[in-house]
Write a protein that holds these residues in place. Structure first.
Motif, mmCIF file in Angstrom:
data_model
loop_
_atom_site.group_PDB
_atom_site.id
_atom_site.type_symbol
_atom_site.label_atom_id
_atom_site.label_comp_id
_atom_site.label_asym_id
_atom_site.label_seq_id
_atom_site.Cartn_x
_atom_site.Cartn_y
_atom_site.Cartn_z
ATOM 1 N N LEU A 41 46.769 45.729 37.497
ATOM 2 C CA LEU A 41 46.311 46.332 36.255
ATOM 3 C C LEU A 41 44.974 45.681 35.875
ATOM 4 C CD1 LEU A 41 47.531 48.413 34.200
ATOM 5 C CD2 LEU A 41 48.080 46.441 32.797
ATOM 6 N N THR A 42 43.972 46.504 35.664
ATOM 7 C CA THR A 42 42.660 45.960 35.298
ATOM 8 C C THR A 42 42.234 46.554 33.961
ATOM 9 O OG1 THR A 42 41.245 47.700 36.215
ATOM 10 C CG2 THR A 42 42.071 46.043 37.765
ATOM 11 N N THR A 43 41.219 45.944 33.373
ATOM 12 C CA THR A 43 40.672 46.467 32.120
ATOM 13 C C THR A 43 39.232 46.003 31.988
ATOM 14 O OG1 THR A 43 41.139 46.745 29.755
ATOM 15 C CG2 THR A 43 41.348 44.518 30.638
ATOM 16 N N VAL A 44 38.495 46.676 31.138
ATOM 17 C CA VAL A 44 37.101 46.285 30.942
ATOM 18 C C VAL A 44 37.022 45.455 29.666
ATOM 19 C CG1 VAL A 44 34.754 47.143 30.543
ATOM 20 C CG2 VAL A 44 36.291 48.342 32.128
ATOM 21 N N MET A 45 36.554 44.212 29.810
ATOM 22 C CA MET A 45 36.490 43.291 28.670
ATOM 23 C C MET A 45 35.039 43.157 28.218
ATOM 24 S SD MET A 45 39.297 41.020 28.054
ATOM 25 C CE MET A 45 40.964 41.063 28.717
ATOM 26 N N PRO A 46 34.798 43.248 26.905
ATOM 27 C CA PRO A 46 33.426 43.015 26.430
ATOM 28 C C PRO A 46 32.949 41.612 26.809
ATOM 29 C CG PRO A 46 34.964 43.377 24.592
ATOM 30 C CD PRO A 46 35.741 43.540 25.840
ATOM 31 N N ASN A 47 33.842 40.634 26.750
ATOM 32 C CA ASN A 47 33.495 39.291 27.188
ATOM 33 C C ASN A 47 34.493 38.828 28.255
ATOM 34 O OD1 ASN A 47 32.914 36.638 27.585
ATOM 35 N ND2 ASN A 47 33.427 35.961 25.514
ATOM 36 N N PRO A 48 34.116 38.973 29.531
ATOM 37 C CA PRO A 48 35.076 38.707 30.612
ATOM 38 C C PRO A 48 35.181 37.232 31.017
ATOM 39 C CG PRO A 48 33.035 39.541 31.526
ATOM 40 C CD PRO A 48 32.827 39.473 30.041
ATOM 41 N N THR A 49 34.551 36.342 30.253
ATOM 42 C CA THR A 49 34.524 34.919 30.611
ATOM 43 C C THR A 49 35.930 34.383 30.894
ATOM 44 O OG1 THR A 49 32.631 34.645 29.176
ATOM 45 C CG2 THR A 49 33.739 32.627 29.850
ATOM 46 N N GLY A 50 36.060 33.722 32.040
ATOM 47 C CA GLY A 50 37.334 33.090 32.374
ATOM 48 C C GLY A 50 38.257 33.961 33.216
ATOM 49 N N TYR A 51 38.050 35.257 33.190
ATOM 50 C CA TYR A 51 38.942 36.161 33.926
ATOM 51 C C TYR A 51 38.478 36.355 35.369
ATOM 52 C CZ TYR A 51 41.109 37.557 29.522
ATOM 53 O OH TYR A 51 41.783 37.564 28.330
ATOM 54 N N GLY A 52 39.417 36.727 36.240
ATOM 55 C CA GLY A 52 39.070 37.128 37.599
ATOM 56 C C GLY A 52 38.373 38.481 37.547
ATOM 57 N N ARG A 53 37.271 38.632 38.315
ATOM 58 C CA ARG A 53 36.503 39.886 38.284
ATOM 59 C C ARG A 53 36.974 40.828 39.395
ATOM 60 N NH1 ARG A 53 34.596 36.493 34.940
ATOM 61 N NH2 ARG A 53 32.526 36.773 34.044
ATOM 62 N N ILE A 54 36.989 42.111 39.076
ATOM 63 C CA ILE A 54 37.396 43.140 40.037
ATOM 64 C C ILE A 54 36.167 43.560 40.841
ATOM 65 C CG2 ILE A 54 38.343 45.465 40.284
ATOM 66 C CD1 ILE A 54 40.366 43.432 39.191
ATOM 67 N N VAL A 55 36.198 43.269 42.131
ATOM 68 C CA VAL A 55 35.084 43.674 42.991
ATOM 69 C C VAL A 55 35.509 44.937 43.741
ATOM 70 C CG1 VAL A 55 33.567 42.984 44.888
ATOM 71 C CG2 VAL A 55 34.387 41.270 43.245
ATOM 72 N N ARG A 56 34.751 46.020 43.539
ATOM 73 C CA ARG A 56 35.053 47.299 44.197
ATOM 74 C C ARG A 56 34.029 47.569 45.293
ATOM 75 N NH1 ARG A 56 38.576 50.797 41.375
ATOM 76 N NH2 ARG A 56 39.284 49.976 39.372
ATOM 77 N N ASN A 57 34.439 48.282 46.340
ATOM 78 C CA ASN A 57 33.497 48.594 47.423
ATOM 79 C C ASN A 57 32.676 49.834 47.060
ATOM 80 O OD1 ASN A 57 35.022 50.853 47.905
ATOM 81 N ND2 ASN A 57 36.089 49.980 49.680
ATOM 82 N N MET A 58 31.874 50.277 48.005
ATOM 83 C CA MET A 58 30.953 51.376 47.710
ATOM 84 C C MET A 58 31.679 52.655 47.338
ATOM 85 S SD MET A 58 27.508 50.706 49.720
ATOM 86 C CE MET A 58 27.876 51.120 51.400
ATOM 87 N N ASN A 59 32.908 52.803 47.794
ATOM 88 C CA ASN A 59 33.680 54.003 47.447
ATOM 89 C C ASN A 59 34.448 53.818 46.142
ATOM 90 O OD1 ASN A 59 32.864 55.072 49.917
ATOM 91 N ND2 ASN A 59 34.527 53.987 50.945
ATOM 92 N N GLY A 60 34.199 52.717 45.478
ATOM 93 C CA GLY A 60 34.875 52.478 44.204
ATOM 94 C C GLY A 60 36.280 51.936 44.366
ATOM 95 N N LEU A 61 36.698 51.604 45.595
ATOM 96 C CA LEU A 61 38.055 51.093 45.789
ATOM 97 C C LEU A 61 38.083 49.576 45.669
ATOM 98 C CD1 LEU A 61 39.104 53.363 48.794
ATOM 99 C CD2 LEU A 61 39.797 53.575 46.394
ATOM 100 N N LEU A 62 39.208 49.073 45.231
ATOM 101 C CA LEU A 62 39.361 47.634 45.052
ATOM 102 C C LEU A 62 39.157 46.901 46.374
ATOM 103 C CD1 LEU A 62 40.341 45.212 43.261
ATOM 104 C CD2 LEU A 62 42.619 45.691 44.131
#
Ligand code: UD1
Ligand code: CA
Length: 455
Positions: free
Chosen positions: A130-151
């Motif tokens: 489960l992911t979400t967009v945080m206005p301030n993502p400090t401290g959280y693990g970041r979701i890196v997606r590939n060129m097709n938008g997949l995790l």
């Protein structure tokens, strides 16, 4: 096992270093309840069939607050979130679907978890995060997606490069796994990272490389997934919960004069047409029936208050108050006190472990402890029940319609009969029979010309 079923693992072994506390992080309260209990409640309400909690730091303390049906397992050393989950391996069947939650995300709703499990089952994948967009993502693990938008992978804040740090889509720490895939992948997770820990999110690229399907499910309301790592974040979570509770109450017909200065725990019940004045704390399982006016300046813990009562500047805990009662200002109502309907308790009163009968008046400046007071009794200003002899406590009994004069001491054990009167300033050490007048004080003597002679 049926399709939508799942069990839950809650990670709660960490110390919570950033809290700077002796108390394990998951025991810090939000909205009057330890964080870990909120997480477990959300899981159970979402339909979790079994809850497993990973314990470590402060194990005994955490165990004490867990609901009875919780299964626990010890993570002796806190080597990371992946290592934590691995400890539960023997408690899980390979065909189970496992929901993973962190014990430090107290704002989760069951609806959101249900939405997530439905998506996971519909997508027919080995793992969902489960992911979400945080206005301030400090401290959280970041979701890196590939060129097709997949995790592609999750990068922890401490391991992220400058480009990755700008990503605002974060890992909420909430996952669903097919158990067999999860535990196979966990065996392969290493600890070559900034913190030297076995990271749970690292199972995702491992599963992907093994040809298994993984999916990131995005949730809009990032507030629900806030993780609490510091006291600052704790205070924010508290404010969010408070706002939610106040909103629900106002929606359902309660007037809250100043929501920003009103602190109501989530398990409190307040019926419509109550008015809550500012600087008021309502805690625990307090129930307030309709039409009451509460505050300003009240604190209630586990109190039940009947309809149409008016209470100001009062601290009441573990007691029951009837209908049409007036209390305050400056009153302390202590445990095991039962106040019947139509009672008036005026200013500067303390009542402890006592029963107060219907229509009785305790108008000012008294201590009533360990007492059974009947109906329509009038307790004069400054009356004291002398309940303690230095070794044990004794009870005072006052029957219906008695009248106790001002500034009397009732030395317990003592009984005042029905309709009896006590002269002001008496120290009563013997029972007073019904309908008699008791006076127990020095007679007044006036000395004529005393002042002139003294000159
Ligand atoms: C974790 C995630 C991060 C995510 C965030 C969401 C990892 C490596 N990182 O980071 O991607 O954005 O949660 O809130 O998973 N715990 C144990 N045993 C351990 C370590 C931790 O039980 O050995 C427990 C903690 O008690 C806590 C939870 O796991 O309840 C999360 O640990 P925490 O240290 O808070 O992880 P974050 O740094 O917030
Ligand atoms: Ca955290």
């Amino acid at each position: 096992m049926e399709n939508n079923n799942f069990i839950t693992i809650v990670l709660a072994a960490g110390k919570g270093t950033r809290m700077k506390s002796k108390l394990p992080k998951v025991l810090h309260k939000v909205g009057g309840k330890p964080m870990v209990n909120r997480v477990l409640e959300a899981a159970s309400l979402a339909g979790s069939e079994k809850n497993i909690v990973i314990l470590g730091f402060g194990k005994e303390m955490v165990e004490k607050v867990l609901p009875e049906n919780t299964v626990t397992v010890l993570q002796k050393e806190q080597l990371g979130t992946g290592h934590a989950v691995l400890q539960a391996k023997d408690l899980v069947n390979p065909e189970d679907t496992v929901l993973i939650l962190c014990g430090d995300t107290p704002l989760l709703s069951p609806e959101m978890l249900k939405h997530f499990t439905t998506a996971h089952h519909k997508n027919k994948v080995a793992a969902s995060v489960l992911t979400t967009v945080m206005p301030n993502p400090t401290g959280y693990g970041r979701i890196v997606r590939n060129m097709n938008g997949l995790l592609q992978k999750i990068v922890e804040h401490k391991d992220a490069n400058i480009a990755e740090l700008t990503i605002k889509e974060v890992n909420t720490g909430i996952y669903l796994f097919n158990a067999k895939s999860l535990f196979e992948a966990l065996e392969k997770v290493g600890n070559d990272n900034a913190q030297g820990e076995y990271y749970l999110p690292d199972v995702l690229p491992i599963l992907h490389d093994a040809g298994q399907k993984i999916e990131a499910v995005v949730v809009d309301d990032y507030e629900e997934t806030l993780g609490i790592n510091s006291r600052l974040q704790l205070s924010r979570a508290e404010a969010i919960l408070r706002e939610r509770k106040n909103y629900e109450l106002m929606r359902d017909g309660v007037t809250i004069i100043d929501p920003a200065n009103t602190y109501i725990d989530s398990d409190v019940t307040i019926e419509p047409d109550c008015i809550i004045y500012p600087s008021t704390w309502i805690e625990g399982k307090t129930i307030i029936h309709s039409g009451c006016e509460i505050g300003p300046g009240c604190r209630f813990s586990d109190v039940e208050i009947g309809a149409n009562s008016t209470i100001s500047f009062t601290y009441a805990h573990e007691c029951r108050i009837g209908k049409n009662v007036t209390v305050g200002p400056y009153v302390h109502l202590r445990p095991n006190t039962v106040i019947s309907d139509n009672v008036h308790i005026g200013n500067f009163m303390e009542v402890k472990n006592s029963n107060i009968g219907e229509g009785t008046k305790l108008p000012h400046l008294s201590y009533i402890g360990d007492s059974d007071i009947g109906k329509k009794v009038n307790m004069g200003c400054g009356t004291i029940t002398v309940n303690y002899d230095g070794k044990v406590k004794h009870r005072t009994t006052i029957a219906d319609n008695a009248f106790v004069g001002c500034n009397s001491n009732l030395v317990a054990p003592v009984t005042v009969g029905e309709g009896a009167y006590i002269g002001a300033g008496s120290t009563i050490t013997k029972d007073v029979p019904a309908h008699e007048l008791a006076i127990a004080r020095e007679r007044q003597k006036n000395i004529p010309n005393w002042v002139d002679k003294r000159r």
